[in-house]
Design an enzyme around this catalytic site. Structure first.
Site, PDB file in Angstrom:
ATOM      1  N   GLU A   4      -4.956   2.648  -3.752  1.00  0.00           N
ATOM      2  CA  GLU A   4      -3.496   2.684  -3.807  1.00  0.00           C
ATOM      3  C   GLU A   4      -2.866   1.379  -3.359  1.00  0.00           C
ATOM      4  O   GLU A   4      -1.702   1.326  -2.985  1.00  0.00           O
ATOM      5  CB  GLU A   4      -2.970   3.829  -2.933  1.00  0.00           C
ATOM      6  CG  GLU A   4      -3.267   3.703  -1.457  1.00  0.00           C
ATOM      7  CD  GLU A   4      -4.586   4.321  -1.034  1.00  0.00           C
ATOM      8  OE1 GLU A   4      -4.691   4.760   0.127  1.00  0.00           O
ATOM      9  OE2 GLU A   4      -5.520   4.363  -1.858  1.00  0.00           O
ATOM     10  N   ASN A  31      -2.874  13.038  -2.968  1.00  0.00           N
ATOM     11  CA  ASN A  31      -4.051  13.468  -3.730  1.00  0.00           C
ATOM     12  C   ASN A  31      -4.562  14.818  -3.265  1.00  0.00           C
ATOM     13  O   ASN A  31      -4.913  15.687  -4.073  1.00  0.00           O
ATOM     14  CB  ASN A  31      -5.164  12.430  -3.615  1.00  0.00           C
ATOM     15  CG  ASN A  31      -5.013  11.299  -4.617  1.00  0.00           C
ATOM     16  OD1 ASN A  31      -4.411  11.475  -5.673  1.00  0.00           O
ATOM     17  ND2 ASN A  31      -5.566  10.148  -4.291  1.00  0.00           N
ATOM     18  N   ASP A  69       0.848  -1.182   0.000  1.00  0.00           N
ATOM     19  CA  ASP A  69       0.000   0.000   0.000  1.00  0.00           C
ATOM     20  C   ASP A  69       0.890   1.241   0.000  1.00  0.00           C
ATOM     21  O   ASP A  69       1.854   1.324   0.765  1.00  0.00           O
ATOM     22  CB  ASP A  69      -0.901  -0.006   1.245  1.00  0.00           C
ATOM     23  CG  ASP A  69      -1.996   1.045   1.164  1.00  0.00           C
ATOM     24  OD1 ASP A  69      -3.055   0.734   0.599  1.00  0.00           O
ATOM     25  OD2 ASP A  69      -1.779   2.162   1.664  1.00  0.00           O
ATOM     26  N   HIS A 120      -5.826  14.738  -7.966  1.00  0.00           N
ATOM     27  CA  HIS A 120      -5.973  13.347  -8.412  1.00  0.00           C
ATOM     28  C   HIS A 120      -5.267  13.042  -9.728  1.00  0.00           C
ATOM     29  O   HIS A 120      -4.796  11.910  -9.918  1.00  0.00           O
ATOM     30  CB  HIS A 120      -7.454  12.982  -8.495  1.00  0.00           C
ATOM     31  CG  HIS A 120      -8.087  12.817  -7.153  1.00  0.00           C
ATOM     32  ND1 HIS A 120      -8.058  11.629  -6.453  1.00  0.00           N
ATOM     33  CD2 HIS A 120      -8.744  13.700  -6.359  1.00  0.00           C
ATOM     34  CE1 HIS A 120      -8.678  11.778  -5.294  1.00  0.00           C
ATOM     35  NE2 HIS A 120      -9.105  13.029  -5.209  1.00  0.00           N
ATOM     36  N   ASP A 177      -2.969   9.855 -10.060  1.00  0.00           N
ATOM     37  CA  ASP A 177      -3.105   8.805 -11.070  1.00  0.00           C
ATOM     38  C   ASP A 177      -1.764   8.510 -11.744  1.00  0.00           C
ATOM     39  O   ASP A 177      -1.423   7.351 -12.009  1.00  0.00           O
ATOM     40  CB  ASP A 177      -4.126   9.214 -12.127  1.00  0.00           C
ATOM     41  CG  ASP A 177      -5.555   9.153 -11.605  1.00  0.00           C
ATOM     42  OD1 ASP A 177      -5.758   8.576 -10.516  1.00  0.00           O
ATOM     43  OD2 ASP A 177      -6.458   9.684 -12.271  1.00  0.00           O
TER      44      ASP A 177
END
Length: 356
Positions: free
Chosen positions: A257, A222, A214, A227, A231
């Site tokens: 994530e 973010n 993770d 975002h 990404d």
């Protein structure tokens, strides 16, 4: 290698919360709807969350499918798959009919041969008449059978080619359905299937490890940079993972994530070494905007490891690797933790989001 003991933080049962929310809104509890609300719950796609919220509590299945087709095209390709299956079934039916016709033609030819044989051994006609008649019958029958056979062979070849094209189309649909569109890694659906397969083979179970990783503080990334940057970071992390694993290793983005790696033919020590290698490489990878110079890093991973022999089934294996992952988080992040008996059982997340 950095290791740590488990912590006591509790994690929410996301599956139960998502299911409860869907029930309260009257949304059908089917896999493609679940994925929509699951992603909205994670908050990894704010626009998706806004569009679902705009539907309110009276969302129709058509409206949900329209949103699903926009954000999760791999789940909404059933129409194309069904069309390909229908075409394939039709082609197979045509081929079966063709082979039956061929069988019928050969049966008729055998009857002609039997008739010729009966005439030849008959004593009721002269030898010349017998031979002339038999040769005529055989010549005509053979020429017709060979001509029909040639046509059928050509047709069979054509049908086989058409079916191969359709098979390739179905394979492509399957590949797309099992691929995460952002990272180009396998998705949760493919992960579920591959993890379940570990317990269908005793050898696989004895020499397989699961790594659940993770990205640390990803929500902060973010929130700080937006975002679109998030990404790009997810895509880069996926590329780093793939580049630092052997070809046969299975790596997937399992949601938000989170990533998962299934390592076959690996010992516990090898799994831990690989986990530490990908952590180290990622931590040293620059995450910087080449135009503005803004530095988004460092980006690090926390990794939980569990061997398949330490779990009863796929669900147990994922849950134990997840416990180890959260132990790594609680110990300060950017660490690798191996699951050990006695670790505190967290209220883990339900990974079976595609099971019907």
């Amino acid at each position: 290698m950095q290791t740590a003991s488990s912590g006591k933080a509790q994690t929410p049962d996301i599956a139960a919360q998502v299911t409860h929310a869907m029930r309260m809104m009257g949304v059908a509890p089917i896999p493609r709807n679940y994925e929509l609300y699951y992603e909205a719950y994670l908050g990894s796609n704010p626009q998706l969350s806004k569009e679902l919220a705009a539907l309110g509590s009276r969302a129709t299945q058509e409206e949900l499918d329209a949103i699903g087709a926009q954000y999760f095209s791999h789940i909404h390709r059933s129409t194309g798959i069904e069309r390909a299956h229908t075409t394939l079934a039709a082609k197979l039916a045509e081929l079966v009919t063709l082979l039956r016709d061929e069988q019928y033609a050969l049966e008729n030819y055998n009857k002609v041969l039997d008739e010729a044989y009966v005439n030849i051994v008959s004593k009721s006609a002269s030898s010349a008449d017998i031979l002339r008649h038999a040769i005529g019958i055989l010549t005509d029958a053979t020429a017709e059978t060979m001509s029909q056979g040639k046509e059928r062979v050509e047709t069979v070849v054509q049908k086989s080619f058409e079916m191969e094209v359709i098979r390739q189309e179905l394979d492509e649909y399957k590949r797309i359905a099992n691929t995460d569109s952002l990272t180009r890694l396998a998705n949760r659906r493919a992960f579920d299937d591959n993890l379940a397969a570990v317990y269908n083979n005793e050898h696989l179970r004895n020499f397989t490890g699961l790594l659940v990783a993770d990205i640390d503080h990803f929500k902060k990334v973010n929130d700080t940079f937006g975002h679109p940057v998030g990404d790009k970071i997810l895509a880069t992390v996926g590329g780093v993972l793939r580049a630092n694993l052997r070809r046969e290793a299975f790596v997937a983005r399992t949601g938000g994530e989170e990533f998962a790696i299934i390592l076959g033919d690996s010992s516990q020590e090898e799994c831990l070494q690989i986990a530490d290698r990908i952590r180290t490489v990622l931590a040293a990878t620059p995450f910087r905007n080449s135009k503005t110079g803004v530095n988004y890093g460092p980006i690090t991973l926390s990794v939980g490891v569990c061997m398949a022999t330490a779990a009863e089934d796929p669900v147990d294996l994922y849950n134990k690797a997840d416990i180890a992952l959260y132990s790594a988080k609680n110990a300060g992040r950017n660490k690798t933790v191996l699951f050990e008996d006695g670790m505190r059982k967290e209220s883990g997340r339900n990974w079976l989001i595609y099971r019907r």
